[in-house]
Design an enzyme around this catalytic site. Structure first.
Site: not given
Length: 543
Positions: A458, A178
């Site tokens: 996160d 990603r």
């Protein structure tokens, strides 16, 4: 291979129109990644696509201004024929047919080895929400992934007690990468005086070094594309990847992608995004935490769309259930996978009852996903893989369940934008303050994936905390469930109390940046306009 080398040499011979390529940071050994040919390859991508990227970012700002003025997101009238058409995406490659459990995490060598060895079907190596994009982290991650593709990656614990190596290739999870989103720059590399897109840097460096090797193994390369907001942004990615394939001598459609539906505008364009990437898309993913963050940000000026505290905004809330079920229906209609969301829980040591309660939440969430028709799911910790795998194995005997058409689902615009009911407790308010400050302090110190209260936080979850605080404080008349006004005095008390509350944690990595993080949150919550992304101002403070 000779054709690929020739094309790379051709790229490296192309002069820059107004200057050239500047690498503004230096680490030992980086020339092995940022070779003259690799830099020329990146410069070519920048010169071809930077104007279009800036146009797409301008379109985002213009649409948000309309939302701020009262407009509501909706399905596009101009693409109705496309949504009503009978087309399907290209067939999926064998390596991506079974994705029932995927693990995600940052790109440091130890994580890469453990994730590839974990028993999950897929490992998403994440340069975005779980990586603090210091120059060292980025290059260390790219170097680790290059060695992983070559099969030579190993890592020795600092104390020498354990040596980590990769399992044989056929026993490893399928690697997906990603890159960072379209909104981010990579400040350490400038082309013709301008910073390169972080998206192009991350995908470009990885593809340049690994695409041919992965294609030879029938393993892609494969990517997850984050934070898209429109079909036009998906089309831009398609054009970029077409150019990557051409420049590296790959067959058209060799590179496959999965798109995270993690913004509110994107949920209204899922058919269109699939269509824009139809020759290479493998599925859509419910990026639930970023989706909640995007909901708050999209409706930042809408006082009737204020959400309760994060713990009450679960996938059982009607607007999130509608999002999940519409994604399943849309993907299966088009022959793509519908991937479920993240289980952020991590094992709780020393408290068996609390650990079982946490696992029960994971169990219920994964059962909901597989019963609804999802083809796979995400976990943040390897210890959750057996649990998630068992649930999907029991309910999904085949490699996927695209045969589950979900024709019963009828989702209209209002289903997707109706806010959830709930409250704001003192613990919820103070929890948002703590999570945001602790995550930001760690991020500034170079750590983008932080365990807090037995959840793996996160950037997405920190963004929920930050944007909720901003919206609550800019919505006059809100009260906690005990009647306390939600105001800046409440925020100030929470911030003042943090250093003593976290005294022991000040000794941990990131502890010396706690004061800086507190000051940043205070500034961001007082600002008249909600900052689009926490990582934009924070990025200027890291090396």
């Amino acid at each position: 291979m000779s054709a690929v080398i020739a094309q790379r040499q051709d790229l490296s011979s192309q002069p820059g129109p107004d200057g050239g390529i500047e690498v503004l940071a230096r680490l030992p050994g980086q020339e092995q990644l940022l070779t003259p040919a690799a830099l020329a390859f990146l410069a070519d991508l920048h010169r071809r696509f930077e104007p279009a990227r800036q146009a797409r970012l301008a379109a985002r700002r213009e649409r948000q201004a309309r939302f701020d003025a009262g407009e509501l997101p909706d399905f596009r009238a101009d693409t109705a024929p496309l949504r009503n058409g009978a087309w399907r995406v290209a067939p999926l490659p064998a390596a991506l047919l079974d994705r029932r459990v995927e693990i995600t995490g940052p790109v440091d060598p130890k994580m890469v080895i453990n994730a590839l060895n974990s028993g999950a079907k897929v490992f998403m190596a994440d340069f975005e929400d779980s990586t603090s994009p210091t120059w060292n982290n980025l290059l260390t991650g790219q170097r680790a992934l290059k060695k992983a593709v070559a099969g030579t990656l190993d890592w020795m614990a600092p104390d020498g007690a354990k040596h980590y190596t990769l399992k044989p290739f056929e026993q490893q999870a399928v690697l997906m990468v990603r890159p960072r989103g379209w909104h981010l720059d990579e400040k350490h590399l400038r082309v013709d005086g301008a910073p390169i897109s972080a998206s192009l840097f991350d995908l470009g460096v990885f593809a340049f070094h690994n695409a041919v090797a992965l294609a030879a193994k029938d393993r892609g390369p494969y990517f997850y594309l984050p934070k898209l907001q429109s079909m036009e942004e998906a089309q831009l990615w398609n054009e970029v990847i077409d150019r990557v394939e051409q420049a590296l001598g790959l067959s058209p459609g060799q590179i496959k992608v999965t798109v995270l539906i993690e913004t509110l505008p994107a949920v209204f364009e899922m058919d269109e995004i699939l269509h824009a990437l139809r020759t290479r898309i493998a599925g859509l993913n419910c990026g639930r935490w970023d989706y909640v963050f995007s909901y708050i940000k999209t409706f930042r000026a809408h006082r009737d769309k204020v959400l309760p505290e994060r713990g009450q905004v679960t996938m059982l809330q009607p607007f999130l259930r509608a999002y999940s079920e519409l994604l399943i229906q849309t993907c299966h209609k088009r022959g793509a996978h519908a991937m479920g969301g993240m289980a952020a829980q991590i094992p709780i040591s020393g408290d068996e009852a609390a650990n079982e309660a946490a696992l029960a939440k994971v169990r219920a969430d994964k059962l909901r996903e597989v019963t609804a028709g999802h083809d796979g799911t995400w976990v943040a910790h390897p210890a959750l893989i057996p649990l998630a795998m068992r649930i999907f194995d029991e309910r999904m005997p085949g490699p996927h369940q695209q045969h589950v058409s979900r024709d019963d689902v009828l989702v209209i615009r209002d289903d997707l934008i109706k806010p959830s009911l709930g409250t704001i407790t003192r613990a919820g308010f103070e929890g948002n303050v703590e999570v945001c400050v602790r995550y930001l302090a760690a991020w500034l110190d170079g750590n983008g994936c932080v365990p807090i209260h037995w959840l793996m936080e996160d950037a997405a979850t920190a963004e929920i905390a930050r944007t909720q605080l901003w919206q609550w404080l800019h919505s006059p008349g809100l009260h906690l469930d005990d009647g306390t006004p939600v105001d800046y005095a409440l925020l100030e008390r929470a911030l003042i109390g943090l250093p003593s509350k976290l005294a022991e944690r000040m000794k941990l990595p990131g502890g010396d940046r706690l004061g800086e993080a507190i000051a940043m949150l205070d500034q961001l919550t007082h600002a008249d306009t909600l900052e689009e992304f926490l990582t934009l101002p924070a990025y200027q403070r890291i090396d």
